[in-house]
Design an enzyme around this catalytic site. Structure first.
Site, mmCIF file in Angstrom:
data_model
loop_
_atom_site.group_PDB
_atom_site.id
_atom_site.type_symbol
_atom_site.label_atom_id
_atom_site.label_comp_id
_atom_site.label_asym_id
_atom_site.label_seq_id
_atom_site.Cartn_x
_atom_site.Cartn_y
_atom_site.Cartn_z
ATOM 1 N N ALA A 163 -23.990 -52.190 -68.085
ATOM 2 C CA ALA A 163 -22.701 -52.689 -67.593
ATOM 3 C C ALA A 163 -22.429 -52.055 -66.230
ATOM 4 C CB ALA A 163 -21.601 -52.334 -68.580
ATOM 5 N N ASN A 164 -21.786 -52.780 -65.360
ATOM 6 C CA ASN A 164 -21.371 -52.345 -64.023
ATOM 7 C C ASN A 164 -22.497 -52.182 -63.004
ATOM 8 O OD1 ASN A 164 -18.624 -52.423 -64.491
ATOM 9 N ND2 ASN A 164 -18.673 -50.424 -65.496
ATOM 10 N N ASP A 216 -16.989 -64.069 -68.171
ATOM 11 C CA ASP A 216 -15.897 -63.583 -67.328
ATOM 12 C C ASP A 216 -16.086 -62.105 -66.962
ATOM 13 O OD1 ASP A 216 -14.544 -66.038 -67.346
ATOM 14 O OD2 ASP A 216 -13.704 -65.596 -69.307
ATOM 15 N N GLU A 274 -29.413 -54.094 -66.464
ATOM 16 C CA GLU A 274 -29.848 -53.220 -67.560
ATOM 17 C C GLU A 274 -28.691 -52.433 -68.118
ATOM 18 O OE1 GLU A 274 -33.018 -50.963 -65.873
ATOM 19 O OE2 GLU A 274 -34.289 -52.747 -65.695
ATOM 20 N N GLU A 279 -17.229 -58.169 -62.624
ATOM 21 C CA GLU A 279 -18.047 -57.168 -61.908
ATOM 22 C C GLU A 279 -18.264 -57.597 -60.450
ATOM 23 O OE1 GLU A 279 -21.568 -55.421 -63.268
ATOM 24 O OE2 GLU A 279 -20.989 -55.407 -65.387
ATOM 25 N N GLY A 307 -10.604 -59.607 -69.657
ATOM 26 C CA GLY A 307 -11.590 -59.247 -70.664
ATOM 27 C C GLY A 307 -11.960 -57.774 -70.674
HETATM 28 N N1 LIG Z 1 -27.396 -55.219 -69.258
HETATM 29 C C1 LIG Z 1 -26.172 -55.048 -69.753
HETATM 30 N N2 LIG Z 1 -25.989 -54.314 -70.878
HETATM 31 C C2 LIG Z 1 -24.764 -54.166 -71.410
HETATM 32 N N3 LIG Z 1 -23.634 -54.698 -70.873
HETATM 33 C C3 LIG Z 1 -23.775 -55.436 -69.765
HETATM 34 C C4 LIG Z 1 -25.036 -55.644 -69.158
HETATM 35 N N4 LIG Z 1 -24.863 -56.423 -68.068
HETATM 36 C C5 LIG Z 1 -23.536 -56.679 -67.991
HETATM 37 N N5 LIG Z 1 -22.885 -56.084 -69.001
HETATM 38 C C6 LIG Z 1 -21.438 -56.129 -69.325
HETATM 39 O O1 LIG Z 1 -21.242 -57.038 -70.412
HETATM 40 C C7 LIG Z 1 -19.898 -57.477 -70.396
HETATM 41 C C8 LIG Z 1 -19.770 -58.850 -71.020
HETATM 42 O O2 LIG Z 1 -20.581 -59.744 -70.370
HETATM 43 P P1 LIG Z 1 -20.242 -61.255 -70.049
HETATM 44 O O3 LIG Z 1 -18.944 -61.388 -69.423
HETATM 45 O O4 LIG Z 1 -21.424 -61.768 -69.305
HETATM 46 O O5 LIG Z 1 -20.249 -61.969 -71.487
HETATM 47 P P2 LIG Z 1 -19.136 -62.189 -72.607
HETATM 48 O O6 LIG Z 1 -18.269 -61.002 -72.734
HETATM 49 O O7 LIG Z 1 -19.882 -62.648 -73.798
HETATM 50 O O8 LIG Z 1 -18.332 -63.425 -72.057
HETATM 51 P P3 LIG Z 1 -16.768 -63.605 -71.602
HETATM 52 O O9 LIG Z 1 -16.512 -62.469 -70.640
HETATM 53 O O10 LIG Z 1 -16.760 -64.961 -70.955
HETATM 54 O O11 LIG Z 1 -15.934 -63.542 -72.823
HETATM 55 C C9 LIG Z 1 -19.498 -57.475 -68.952
HETATM 56 O O12 LIG Z 1 -18.241 -56.853 -68.829
HETATM 57 C C10 LIG Z 1 -20.571 -56.671 -68.224
HETATM 58 O O13 LIG Z 1 -20.015 -55.574 -67.509
HETATM 59 C C1 LIG Z 2 -4.271 -67.260 -84.944
HETATM 60 C C2 LIG Z 2 -5.394 -67.490 -84.006
HETATM 61 C C3 LIG Z 2 -4.990 -67.442 -82.572
HETATM 62 C C4 LIG Z 2 -5.930 -68.173 -81.660
HETATM 63 C C5 LIG Z 2 -5.405 -68.189 -80.256
HETATM 64 C C6 LIG Z 2 -5.951 -69.326 -79.456
HETATM 65 C C7 LIG Z 2 -5.511 -69.290 -78.008
HETATM 66 C C8 LIG Z 2 -6.678 -69.188 -77.079
HETATM 67 C C9 LIG Z 2 -6.258 -68.946 -75.647
HETATM 68 C C10 LIG Z 2 -7.346 -68.263 -74.891
HETATM 69 C C11 LIG Z 2 -6.953 -67.976 -73.462
HETATM 70 C C12 LIG Z 2 -8.017 -67.219 -72.784
HETATM 71 C C13 LIG Z 2 -7.694 -66.830 -71.377
HETATM 72 C C14 LIG Z 2 -8.901 -66.142 -70.778
HETATM 73 C C15 LIG Z 2 -9.098 -64.855 -70.803
HETATM 74 C C16 LIG Z 2 -10.364 -64.231 -70.302
HETATM 75 O O1 LIG Z 2 -10.105 -63.562 -69.106
HETATM 76 C C17 LIG Z 2 -10.873 -63.218 -71.311
HETATM 77 C C18 LIG Z 2 -12.268 -62.750 -70.930
HETATM 78 O O2 LIG Z 2 -13.199 -63.735 -71.158
HETATM 79 N N1 LIG Z 2 -10.948 -63.807 -72.638
HETATM 80 C C19 LIG Z 2 -10.180 -63.402 -73.638
HETATM 81 C C20 LIG Z 2 -10.288 -64.150 -74.925
HETATM 82 O O3 LIG Z 2 -9.441 -62.454 -73.544
#
Ligand SMILES: Nc1ncnc2c1ncn2[C@@H]1O[C@H](COP(=O)(O)OP(=O)(O)OP(=O)(O)O)[C@@H](O)[C@H]1O
Ligand SMILES: CCCCCCCCCCCCC/C=C/[C@@H](O)[C@H](CO)NC(C)=O
Ligand SMILES: [Ca+2]
Length: 582
Positions: A165-166, A189, A163, A194, A533
């Site tokens: 974050a964290n 990610d 519900e 978390e 992230g």
């Molecule tokens: N119920 C919630 N409401 C708001 N934020 C949440 C909730 N549950 C988790 N989160 C937070 O949301 C953030 C993003 O979630 P998540 O990593 O699942 O998806 P994303 O950001 O779309 O994907 P990615 O991290 O792969 O780019 C997490 O850092 C987490 O702490």
């Molecule tokens: C001019 C446009 C530039 C586009 C750049 C493309 C390169 C993409 C490389 C992505 C590498 C992502 C590595 C992963 C990082 C994750 O930890 C993090 C959280 O999900 N994601 C990002 C995007 O920071």
């Protein structure tokens, strides 16, 4: 009990020769002339479940409880059609036996073999679903694709839909975890992060250690982590499984696959320690994350939009980077190898990190032998302006970058790859970014260097130094002479030659006239760190790689070609072995 069993079985009106050896369950169709046709061979460790009767689970579970039948569910591979790894699907075969006694013998032997060969299969899991991750489909993905598989495999799960974050992290830090074999996140990610923070913190608490103490020898976590991908980048899942597919990931969890993972601790003197496994990035990747947080409503597209905005703003940042090189004799980030399932570099590292790994007590006590003086080099220091600085403990491949930020990085070798991208003109940097998305060597550029490291320190210049830089030319649009003067000033100072070598004139930086207006805008003095992230609230950091600190329900990326070859070899052996069972 002898695990072997061999008999005729029927599938429909076809006769099969079925054999259970210690490690494999094989069935071969036998034609009317007693000749063997194609064999299917499934490692016992990849049998998902064995049920009496004729059982289906899709579209919903149905059981026809017949006396002489049994159903075997197993892992079936198919090509992923584009991604690096292989998709896993649930295979199912319904056998009929000559008698009920034989049926009971088969189910008993198969179940015993499963227990013997898959000791890490989970029985009870704690599952956290982020309903807002990625395309907001976490709940649906779990209930429609994953829960039926867990049920089939006899796994009981306690599900928490978050519900806030964290919430998952705090739960792992504070609540009773007795009876759970592993924890699973359904999300991206950020959700994985978390779980990572919660589990590492909890493990240190239970070991009586303070994780914020830089001298603490962090203890490896006893619980496995499973990831059901439902986020935006899903980098940790992609880099450890090779595909973004909830069913594949659920099957890895069910069979109790185990993939150790290196973790980077990130500290600033007074702040709480943070952990990273995929990207610890300053400059471009920090700015992209900061920008993308303003556009969360865009979903996964926010990264593409923010990437373009940040690229056009053409920023670079000064700083001092210090790194402790890893032993260059063990591996190199430019050796063109890939860390795949069963990786020999990571296996050798397990031996190095846990010399007596068969004894779990010594596994804990020897964990930090990796930091005893060894063949690692001395600290190296470089200073200058960077487009980006990235530290990754794994390849960090994802759909946007199928080979990843460092294609030859290893998941569990106790090292990280430090990528330094020095300031360059906009088209040069674009070339670098583009190489992330292709198979071209992204390190084969004059302004890029990569080092395999055990530890890294970074410090941004003090306000005064940065102001000096701005005054003598820098990015504020003064003369080329101004920038060179700055370069000369710093290069007189011992370890700072790099900046002189890598200096770009303002003319080179603005070689692309259409970008000039943007690049000549004043850059902020510091960027932010993107820690898997999450934006870190501090700039100066000290990082250390902790080899194999956590374990995932995964096995690394499977080499599709090698698996096809081994299936062909199996087939060949079948043809060459005398057919004793007719
Ligand atoms: N119920 C919630 N409401 C708001 N934020 C949440 C909730 N549950 C988790 N989160 C937070 O949301 C953030 C993003 O979630 P998540 O990593 O699942 O998806 P994303 O950001 O779309 O994907 P990615 O991290 O792969 O780019 C997490 O850092 C987490 O702490
Ligand atoms: C001019 C446009 C530039 C586009 C750049 C493309 C390169 C993409 C490389 C992505 C590498 C992502 C590595 C992963 C990082 C994750 O930890 C993090 C959280 O999900 N994601 C990002 C995007 O920071
Ligand atoms: Ca590593």
């Amino acid at each position: 009990m002898d695990l072997g069993l061999e008999s005729s079985l029927w599938v429909g009106n076809k006769r099969y020769r079925a054999v259970l050896t210690g490690w494999h369950f094989r069935w071969t169709e036998v034609d009317k002339k007693n000749r063997d046709k194609k064999t299917v061979s499934v490692p016992v460790a990849e049998v998902v479940g064995v049920e009496e009767g004729r059982v289906e689970i899709l579209p919903q579970k149905s059981v026809e409880d017949t006396d002489k039948d049994f159903t075997v569910f197993y892992v079936k591979r198919s090509s992923s059609g584009g991604s690096y790894g292989l998709l896993w699907r649930l295979g199912r075969i319904q056998f009929s036996c000559a008698s009920r006694v034989l049926r009971d013998q088969w189910t008993k032997h198969l179940r015993t073999a499963l227990k013997t060969h898959s000791p890490l299969r989970p029985h009870r899991l704690l599952v956290f679903i982020n309903p807002f991750g990625g395309k907001k489909k976490g709940r649906q993905i779990y209930h429609s694709l994953v829960a039926p598989l867990f049920e089939l495999a006899g796994i009981s799960s306690h599900v928490i839909v978050t519900e806030r974050a964290n919430q998952a992290r705090d739960h792992l830090l504070k609540k009773d975890l007795t009876g759970f074999d592993g924890v699973v996140c359904v999300g991206g990610d950020g959700m994985f992060s978390e779980l990572l923070h919660g589990l590492i913190g909890r493990t240190q608490q239970e070991a009586g250690l303070c994780e914020n103490d830089p001298a603490a020898a962090l203890q490896p976590c006893p619980l496995h982590i499973g990831i059901i991908p439902a986020g935006s980048t899903d980098c940790v899942c992609y880099a450890t499984v090779g595909v973004i597919d909830p069913v594949t990931s659920a099957l890895h969890i069910i069979i109790g696959d185990s993939q150790p993972l290196d973790v980077c601790s990130v500290r600033q003197s007074s702040a709480r320690v943070r952990y990273s496994v995929s990207l610890l990035g300053y400059g471009f990747y920090g700015d992209v994350l900061a920008e993308s947080e303003k556009h969360r409503w865009m979903g996964p597209l926010r990264y593409d939009y923010s990437g373009t905005v940040v690229y056009l703003s053409n920023r670079s940042y000064s700083g001092v980077v210090q790194y402790l090189p890893a032993d260059p004799l063990l591996s190199s980030p430019r050796d063109k190898t890939r860390c795949l399932a069963g990786c020999s570099v990571c296996s050798r590292s397990t031996e190095r990190l846990f010399p007596h790994s068969s004894d779990s007590g010594s596994l804990y006590s020897s964990h930090f032998s990796q930091f005893s003086p060894g063949s690692e080099g001395q600290w190296v220091s470089v200073e200058g302006r960077f487009r980006c600085i990235s530290l990754t403990c794994m390849s960090s491949s994802c759909a946007r970058s199928p080979l990843g930020l460092s294609p030859s990085a290893h998941l569990a070798d106790g090292t990280g790859d430090l990528v330094l991208v020095w300031d360059t003109h906009p088209l040069g940097f674009l070339k670098f970014l583009h190489r992330h998305t292709s198979t071209q060597d992204q390190f084969d550029l004059p302004f890029v260097e990569v080092h395999r490291v055990k530890a890294v320190r970074f410090s941004a210049p003090s306000g005064r130094e940065e102001q000096e830089y701005e005054e003598i030319g820098g990015l504020s649009g003064e003369t080329d002479e101004g920038q060179r003067e700055y370069v000369d000033t710093v290069s007189r100072n011992g370890s700072r030659q790099h900046l002189a070598e890598r200096a770009v004139t303002h003319e080179q930086k603005t070689a692309t006239p259409f970008l000039c207006g943007l690049c000549c805008r004043k850059s902020p003095a510091v960027s932010v760190w993107n820690c898997d992230g999450e934006i870190l609230p501090f700039t100066d950091i000290v990082c250390k790689i902790h080899g194999q600190l956590v374990r995932l329900y995964a096995r690394g990326i499977e080499d599709g070609a090698a698996i096809r070859n081994s299936e062909e070899r199996d087939e060949c052996q079948r043809i060459c072995i005398p057919n004793s069972f007719k």
